[in-house]
Write a protein that holds these residues in place. Structure first.
Motif, PDB file in Angstrom:
ATOM      1  N   PRO A  78       0.804  -1.221   0.000  1.00  0.00           N
ATOM      2  CA  PRO A  78       0.000   0.000   0.000  1.00  0.00           C
ATOM      3  C   PRO A  78       0.845   1.284   0.000  1.00  0.00           C
ATOM      4  N   PHE A  79       2.138   1.157   0.221  1.00  0.00           N
ATOM      5  CA  PHE A  79       3.014   2.330   0.262  1.00  0.00           C
ATOM      6  C   PHE A  79       3.870   2.463  -1.005  1.00  0.00           C
ATOM      7  N   CYS A  80       4.218   1.341  -1.641  1.00  0.00           N
ATOM      8  CA  CYS A  80       5.145   1.347  -2.777  1.00  0.00           C
ATOM      9  C   CYS A  80       4.525   0.883  -4.089  1.00  0.00           C
ATOM     10  N   GLY A  81       3.344   0.255  -4.039  1.00  0.00           N
ATOM     11  CA  GLY A  81       2.723  -0.250  -5.258  1.00  0.00           C
ATOM     12  C   GLY A  81       3.101  -1.689  -5.531  1.00  0.00           C
ATOM     13  N   PRO A  82       2.764  -2.209  -6.732  1.00  0.00           N
ATOM     14  CA  PRO A  82       3.026  -3.603  -7.074  1.00  0.00           C
ATOM     15  C   PRO A  82       4.518  -3.920  -7.093  1.00  0.00           C
ATOM     16  N   ARG A  83       4.857  -5.066  -6.474  1.00  0.00           N
ATOM     17  CA  ARG A  83       6.254  -5.505  -6.417  1.00  0.00           C
ATOM     18  C   ARG A  83       6.295  -7.028  -6.510  1.00  0.00           C
ATOM     19  N   ASP A  84       7.445  -7.550  -6.868  1.00  0.00           N
ATOM     20  CA  ASP A  84       7.660  -8.989  -6.945  1.00  0.00           C
ATOM     21  C   ASP A  84       7.491  -9.610  -5.556  1.00  0.00           C
ATOM     22  N   GLU A  85       6.890 -10.790  -5.518  1.00  0.00           N
ATOM     23  CA  GLU A  85       6.636 -11.458  -4.238  1.00  0.00           C
ATOM     24  C   GLU A  85       7.899 -11.706  -3.418  1.00  0.00           C
ATOM     25  N   THR A  86       9.054 -11.739  -4.055  1.00  0.00           N
ATOM     26  CA  THR A  86      10.298 -11.996  -3.319  1.00  0.00           C
ATOM     27  C   THR A  86      10.661 -10.854  -2.377  1.00  0.00           C
ATOM     28  N   GLU A  87      10.009  -9.691  -2.527  1.00  0.00           N
ATOM     29  CA  GLU A  87      10.272  -8.553  -1.647  1.00  0.00           C
ATOM     30  C   GLU A  87       9.443  -8.620  -0.366  1.00  0.00           C
ATOM     31  N   PHE A  88       8.599  -9.637  -0.226  1.00  0.00           N
ATOM     32  CA  PHE A  88       7.675  -9.707   0.905  1.00  0.00           C
ATOM     33  C   PHE A  88       7.948 -10.906   1.799  1.00  0.00           C
ATOM     34  N   GLN A  89       7.522 -10.773   3.048  1.00  0.00           N
ATOM     35  CA  GLN A  89       7.675 -11.858   4.013  1.00  0.00           C
ATOM     36  C   GLN A  89       6.382 -11.971   4.830  1.00  0.00           C
ATOM     37  N   PHE A  90       5.874 -13.202   4.955  1.00  0.00           N
ATOM     38  CA  PHE A  90       4.677 -13.443   5.757  1.00  0.00           C
ATOM     39  C   PHE A  90       4.983 -13.133   7.222  1.00  0.00           C
ATOM     40  N   ALA A  91       4.068 -12.447   7.908  1.00  0.00           N
ATOM     41  CA  ALA A  91       4.265 -12.127   9.325  1.00  0.00           C
ATOM     42  C   ALA A  91       3.357 -12.980  10.212  1.00  0.00           C
ATOM     43  N   THR A  92       2.047 -12.902   9.979  1.00  0.00           N
ATOM     44  CA  THR A  92       1.109 -13.666  10.806  1.00  0.00           C
ATOM     45  C   THR A  92      -0.286 -13.612  10.199  1.00  0.00           C
ATOM     46  N   GLU A  93      -1.194 -14.349  10.808  1.00  0.00           N
ATOM     47  CA  GLU A  93      -2.599 -14.289  10.418  1.00  0.00           C
ATOM     48  C   GLU A  93      -3.186 -12.983  10.958  1.00  0.00           C
ATOM     49  N   ALA A  94      -4.031 -12.338  10.186  1.00  0.00           N
ATOM     50  CA  ALA A  94      -4.693 -11.123  10.662  1.00  0.00           C
ATOM     51  C   ALA A  94      -5.715 -11.496  11.735  1.00  0.00           C
ATOM     52  N   GLY A  95      -5.812 -10.687  12.748  1.00  0.00           N
ATOM     53  CA  GLY A  95      -6.787 -10.919  13.803  1.00  0.00           C
ATOM     54  C   GLY A  95      -6.309 -11.829  14.915  1.00  0.00           C
ATOM     55  N   LYS A  96      -5.113 -12.322  14.822  1.00  0.00           N
ATOM     56  CA  LYS A  96      -4.574 -13.198  15.862  1.00  0.00           C
ATOM     57  C   LYS A  96      -4.152 -12.320  17.039  1.00  0.00           C
ATOM     58  N   THR A  97      -4.682 -12.603  18.217  1.00  0.00           N
ATOM     59  CA  THR A  97      -4.391 -11.752  19.368  1.00  0.00           C
ATOM     60  C   THR A  97      -3.446 -12.440  20.346  1.00  0.00           C
ATOM     61  N   ARG A  98      -2.536 -11.666  20.884  1.00  0.00           N
ATOM     62  CA  ARG A  98      -1.546 -12.162  21.842  1.00  0.00           C
ATOM     63  C   ARG A  98      -2.244 -12.495  23.156  1.00  0.00           C
ATOM     64  N   PRO A  99      -1.967 -13.668  23.734  1.00  0.00           N
ATOM     65  CA  PRO A  99      -2.604 -14.004  25.017  1.00  0.00           C
ATOM     66  C   PRO A  99      -2.063 -13.129  26.139  1.00  0.00           C
ATOM     67  N   GLU A 100      -2.950 -12.661  26.961  1.00  0.00           N
ATOM     68  CA  GLU A 100      -2.599 -11.781  28.081  1.00  0.00           C
ATOM     69  C   GLU A 100      -3.345 -12.212  29.332  1.00  0.00           C
ATOM     70  N   PRO A 101      -2.861 -11.912  30.516  1.00  0.00           N
ATOM     71  CA  PRO A 101      -1.554 -11.308  30.817  1.00  0.00           C
ATOM     72  C   PRO A 101      -0.431 -12.317  30.638  1.00  0.00           C
ATOM     73  N   ALA A 102       0.689 -11.862  30.085  1.00  0.00           N
ATOM     74  CA  ALA A 102       1.790 -12.735  29.688  1.00  0.00           C
ATOM     75  C   ALA A 102       2.307 -13.591  30.842  1.00  0.00           C
ATOM     76  N   ALA A 103       2.382 -13.037  32.032  1.00  0.00           N
ATOM     77  CA  ALA A 103       2.931 -13.768  33.181  1.00  0.00           C
ATOM     78  C   ALA A 103       2.063 -14.960  33.578  1.00  0.00           C
ATOM     79  N   GLU A 104       0.815 -14.954  33.189  1.00  0.00           N
ATOM     80  CA  GLU A 104      -0.107 -16.013  33.577  1.00  0.00           C
ATOM     81  C   GLU A 104      -0.416 -17.012  32.446  1.00  0.00           C
ATOM     82  N   VAL A 105       0.195 -16.787  31.294  1.00  0.00           N
ATOM     83  CA  VAL A 105      -0.082 -17.655  30.147  1.00  0.00           C
ATOM     84  C   VAL A 105       0.776 -18.916  30.243  1.00  0.00           C
ATOM     85  N   SER A 106       0.167 -20.060  30.058  1.00  0.00           N
ATOM     86  CA  SER A 106       0.892 -21.333  30.131  1.00  0.00           C
ATOM     87  C   SER A 106       1.826 -21.508  28.928  1.00  0.00           C
ATOM     88  N   ALA A 107       2.848 -22.344  29.090  1.00  0.00           N
ATOM     89  CA  ALA A 107       3.787 -22.619  28.001  1.00  0.00           C
ATOM     90  C   ALA A 107       3.065 -23.221  26.807  1.00  0.00           C
TER      91      ALA A 107
END
Length: 87
Positions: free
Chosen positions: A7-36
């Motif tokens: 959205p900032f640079c326009g169309p580019r070859d897929e090799t310039e991109f890296q998958f980060a995560t699924e959209a809408g995935k929320t980090r479990p909180e509070p971190a100190a109480e989350v099980s391994a």
């Protein structure tokens, strides 16, 4: 070769991109109480849906994260938008 649209640079070859995560995935909180087991599930388990999906990608060239909508079956990219923008 597949083209993704940053959205900032326009169309580019897929090799310039890296998958980060699924959209809408929320980090479990509070971190100190989350099980391994729950942390491992958050970090390593992906839904891997078949068909239309919304994901967060990084355009490595400009360093910006953005949302990308694509079909995992047809590989068609149907949209990309800056994070925080309306779809």
């Amino acid at each position: 070769m597949q083209l993704f649209t940053c959205p900032f640079c326009g169309p580019r070859d897929e090799t310039e991109f890296q998958f980060a995560t699924e959209a809408g995935k929320t980090r479990p909180e509070p971190a100190a109480e989350v099980s391994a087991e729950r942390w491992a599930k958050y970090l390593y388990m992906k839904d891997n849906p078949k068909g239309p999906t919304r994901e967060i990608w990084l355009h490595v060239t400009c360093g910006e994260f953005f949302a990308l909508e694509r079909d995992t079956v047809s590989h068609a990219v149907t949209g990309s938008m800056a994070l925080g923008s309306d779809l």
